[in-house]
Design an enzyme around this catalytic site. Sequence first.
Site, PDB file in Angstrom:
ATOM      1  N   GLY A  78       0.896  -1.152   0.000  1.00  0.00           N
ATOM      2  CA  GLY A  78       0.000   0.000   0.000  1.00  0.00           C
ATOM      3  C   GLY A  78       0.932   1.199   0.000  1.00  0.00           C
ATOM      4  O   GLY A  78       1.955   1.201   0.697  1.00  0.00           O
TER       5      GLY A  78
ATOM      6  N   ASN B 250       4.174   1.912   2.436  1.00  0.00           N
ATOM      7  CA  ASN B 250       5.523   1.960   1.846  1.00  0.00           C
ATOM      8  C   ASN B 250       6.203   3.288   2.179  1.00  0.00           C
ATOM      9  O   ASN B 250       7.379   3.326   2.560  1.00  0.00           O
ATOM     10  CB  ASN B 250       5.450   1.839   0.317  1.00  0.00           C
ATOM     11  CG  ASN B 250       4.908   0.500  -0.133  1.00  0.00           C
ATOM     12  OD1 ASN B 250       4.908  -0.458   0.630  1.00  0.00           O
ATOM     13  ND2 ASN B 250       4.448   0.433  -1.378  1.00  0.00           N
TER      14      ASN B 250
ATOM     15  N   GLY C 298      10.874   8.219 -13.936  1.00  0.00           N
ATOM     16  CA  GLY C 298      11.543   6.926 -14.018  1.00  0.00           C
ATOM     17  C   GLY C 298      13.031   7.075 -14.223  1.00  0.00           C
ATOM     18  O   GLY C 298      13.697   7.831 -13.502  1.00  0.00           O
TER      19      GLY C 298
ATOM     20  N   THR D  61       8.820  -1.443  -8.963  1.00  0.00           N
ATOM     21  CA  THR D  61       7.675  -1.248  -8.068  1.00  0.00           C
ATOM     22  C   THR D  61       8.144  -0.528  -6.798  1.00  0.00           C
ATOM     23  O   THR D  61       9.136  -0.916  -6.197  1.00  0.00           O
ATOM     24  CB  THR D  61       7.066  -2.598  -7.652  1.00  0.00           C
ATOM     25  OG1 THR D  61       7.112  -3.477  -8.755  1.00  0.00           O
ATOM     26  CG2 THR D  61       5.650  -2.448  -7.166  1.00  0.00           C
TER      27      THR D  61
ATOM     28  N   ASP E 221       7.279   5.550  -4.192  1.00  0.00           N
ATOM     29  CA  ASP E 221       7.090   5.658  -2.734  1.00  0.00           C
ATOM     30  C   ASP E 221       8.417   5.991  -2.049  1.00  0.00           C
ATOM     31  O   ASP E 221       8.487   6.826  -1.148  1.00  0.00           O
ATOM     32  CB  ASP E 221       6.532   4.343  -2.174  1.00  0.00           C
ATOM     33  CG  ASP E 221       5.125   4.068  -2.701  1.00  0.00           C
ATOM     34  OD1 ASP E 221       4.401   5.032  -3.008  1.00  0.00           O
ATOM     35  OD2 ASP E 221       4.764   2.879  -2.812  1.00  0.00           O
TER      36      ASP E 221
END
Length: 303
Positions: free
Chosen positions: A39, A43, A222, A248, A252
């Site tokens: 979540g 994180n 990114g 992933t 965060d």
Amino acid sequence: MPDIVVIGSYVVSLTVRVPRKPVIGEALIGDLFDMGPGGKGTNQAIAAARLGARVNLVACLGDDSFAGEAEQLLECEGIATEHIHRIRDVNTGVGMVTLLPSGDNMIVGHLGANLLMRPHHVEAAEQLIAQCDVLMAPLEAPLETVARAFELGRKHGALTILNPAPGQPLDPNILANVDLLTPNESETRILLRLAPDDPTPTLDLTDRLLDLGVGTIIVTRGEKGAVIVTAAGTEEIPAVPVQALDVTGAGDSFNAAMAVALGRGEDIGSAVERANRAGAYTTTHLGVIDGLPTTAELETFTV
Ligand code: ADP
């Protein structure tokens, strides 16, 4: 040690790797299983705590065994849990990930208790918000709750950081209480009700967001790093070049590292540099929680 309050969320991910895409009606047995907490709010809270902040997470869990595991994890990470609420007769947020050998995945999820986080849950934490340096939130709680949190953050003079993820259009009344907005490139478009892959150059879009009343926008890009946009101009901060394994949670990690640096009084340029470093570190690890660095790990991280 900065004080940070994170608003929402907790989700547990159940991942099964299968040899191929299942077809409708099929029960396909996988060869690998992983269950991991996450979540975006959790994180970000764990990442900020590992980087030395005093963190309070305001979040809702369900009435199931996942909730107990969540509380244990947060305590173990040194996160204050006095504003973690258990909601009766509802499930803790879950995401079910079907992982294909190619690395592609399919996810179905249910936000469960996260959807029942109400403005009164953040109002109960007003004292904490009044004392914190930074209030930050992703968009995994209902918008009225996030909006109330940002009203309180602004009222009490906290630095407010909104990570508009998962992307959705936002009312100007929320944006008006945001000091720093941190979309990635597709979220920048979704915020403006455009398609996630709209071809308009990102920097034309950020001007439109400034017009809606946001003070500073940090667009994460990114492997291209991040760009800081204010009414005074733009500054690109390049990414740390790495061989990414699993992207992933990079956002965060980025948001938390930036919040901690700003909470410590660093200027925005060096906070974003540090955040790029944290984001890059996270991409070099499989899984999100395992890829959130401590201060020592970030300092010794070389590429
Ligand atoms: P999100 O995870 O929210 O989609 P991004 O993909 O933009 O956000 O990643 C957030 C930050 O993580 C980037 O701004 C960058 O600093 C870092 N990052 C992400 N992917 C890479 C990569 N492949 N190489 C280096 N840094 C990366």
